[in-house]
Design an enzyme around this catalytic site. Structure first.
Site, PDB file in Angstrom:
ATOM      1  N   SER A  69      15.934  -5.610  -2.800  1.00  0.00           N
ATOM      2  CA  SER A  69      15.537  -6.253  -4.027  1.00  0.00           C
ATOM      3  C   SER A  69      16.477  -6.659  -5.216  1.00  0.00           C
ATOM      4  CB  SER A  69      14.356  -5.546  -5.057  1.00  0.00           C
ATOM      5  OG  SER A  69      13.599  -4.949  -3.801  1.00  0.00           O
TER       6      SER A  69
HETATM    7  N1  SAH Z   1      12.817  -1.037  -2.050  1.00  0.00           N
HETATM    8  C1  SAH Z   1      13.933  -1.928  -0.844  1.00  0.00           C
HETATM    9  C2  SAH Z   1      13.050  -3.309  -0.533  1.00  0.00           C
HETATM   10  C3  SAH Z   1      12.805  -3.498   0.731  1.00  0.00           C
HETATM   11  S1  SAH Z   1      11.926  -4.923   1.198  1.00  0.00           S
HETATM   12  C4  SAH Z   1      15.070  -2.141  -1.286  1.00  0.00           C
HETATM   13  O1  SAH Z   1      15.539  -1.612  -2.360  1.00  0.00           O
HETATM   14  O2  SAH Z   1      16.221  -2.474  -0.165  1.00  0.00           O
HETATM   15  C5  SAH Z   1      10.418  -4.009   1.763  1.00  0.00           C
HETATM   16  C6  SAH Z   1      10.307  -3.110   2.800  1.00  0.00           C
HETATM   17  O3  SAH Z   1       9.153  -2.722   2.969  1.00  0.00           O
HETATM   18  C7  SAH Z   1      10.940  -3.589   3.986  1.00  0.00           C
HETATM   19  O4  SAH Z   1      11.787  -2.924   4.514  1.00  0.00           O
HETATM   20  C8  SAH Z   1       9.619  -3.434   5.058  1.00  0.00           C
HETATM   21  O5  SAH Z   1       9.853  -3.151   6.371  1.00  0.00           O
HETATM   22  C9  SAH Z   1       8.709  -2.518   4.271  1.00  0.00           C
HETATM   23  N2  SAH Z   1       7.448  -2.437   4.457  1.00  0.00           N
HETATM   24  C10 SAH Z   1       6.387  -3.246   4.654  1.00  0.00           C
HETATM   25  N3  SAH Z   1       5.269  -2.924   5.087  1.00  0.00           N
HETATM   26  C11 SAH Z   1       5.247  -1.497   5.372  1.00  0.00           C
HETATM   27  C12 SAH Z   1       4.652  -0.534   5.469  1.00  0.00           C
HETATM   28  N4  SAH Z   1       3.238  -0.576   5.608  1.00  0.00           N
HETATM   29  N5  SAH Z   1       4.865   0.557   5.424  1.00  0.00           N
HETATM   30  C13 SAH Z   1       6.353   1.168   5.120  1.00  0.00           C
HETATM   31  N6  SAH Z   1       7.173   0.044   4.885  1.00  0.00           N
HETATM   32  C14 SAH Z   1       6.639  -1.125   4.828  1.00  0.00           C
END
Ligand code: SAH
Length: 222
Positions: A69
């Site tokens: 993010s």
């Molecule tokens: N907070 C993270 C942003 C990650 S993007 C950072 O700072 O890097 C969102 C993430 O949510 C992705 O890695 C995706 O795989 C995960 N995601 C999506 N749906 C999900 C679910 N049902 N359970 C767990 N993770 C999930």
């Protein structure tokens, strides 16, 4: 994953004050949140191809087609979560582990769930590198929450739910706070749900955001 490059480390020195100023200018004013961001080496969380952009205020691609993010959004969401030093926090969507690290610095304990095993492993190795001792990880479907560890003081969702995340809201303490992007399209609205102590919630819409979708089940790693 690979280590920090010298170039990225050099850039950090030059670009970090500018990034911190950009966050303040956009309304991130909570001192604890600012300090957590300032002391977290974002270049540890970005892929080699983008290391030299680690200190820009922008989201960047990571493995498995996901994103780390934008620092401003991390600051805004962490501030909106109004975490307290004693809070037990649940985070959905570990991704690179950057937001997890910020949360770990402002709370007592962070539980974090990711549906890609590769991302989870890489994030765990970063938590080890940083010596974080208050992060508990789980590979699984975060949409289900973490019933065994509920209720939580705070919940942060970093992938977009199509609608109110009811399952997760049910794992929040009566006066807890949940922050999540909610919406079906590429642009969602960032919502803050504050428990009213009686089983209901006050919902506030903070701004438009762009997150990857919250998907059901665990992913098949590529
Ligand atoms: N907070 C993270 C942003 C990650 S993007 C950072 O700072 O890097 C969102 C993430 O949510 C992705 O890695 C995706 O795989 C995960 N995601 C999506 N749906 C999900 C679910 N049902 N359970 C767990 N993770 C999930």
């Amino acid at each position: 994953m690979s280590g920090r490059t010298t170039k990225a480390a050099e850039n950090a020195k030059a670009d970090l004050p500018r990034l911190m100023q950009a966050l303040r200018d956009q309304g991130v004013t909570d001192q604890q949140v600012l300090k957590a961001i300032e002391t977290t080496p974002r270049d540890l969380f970005t892929p080699d191809l983008f290391k030299d952009r680690s200190w820009e205020d922008s989201a960047l691609p990571i493995a498995c087609g996901q994103t780390i993010s934008q620092p401003y959004i991390v600051g805004l969401m962490t501030q909106a979560l109004t975490v307290e030093p004693r809070s037990r926090v649940l985070e959905i969507g570990t991704g690179s582990g950057y937001q997890t690290t910020i949360l770990s610095k402002v709370s007592r304990l962070v539980y974090t769930i990711e549906r890609y095993r590769t991302l989870m492993k890489e994030a765990e190795s970063r938590f080890n590198t940083l010596g974080l001792t208050n992060v508990i990880t789980k590979f699984g479907d975060g949409g289900e929450g973490w019933a065994e560890q509920a209720p939580f003081d705070r919940i942060m969702v970093t992938a977009a739910a199509e609608d109110d995340p009811k399952r997760l809201l049910s794992q929040l303490k009566p006066n807890g706070v949940l922050v999540a992007p909610v919406g079906k399209g590429p642009v969602q609205s960032l919502r803050r749900y504050a428990g009213d102590g009686k089983g209901g919630f006050r919902v506030e819409i903070l701004c438009d955001v762009r997150f990857v979708p919250l998907l059901a089940g665990v992913a098949k790693d590529q």
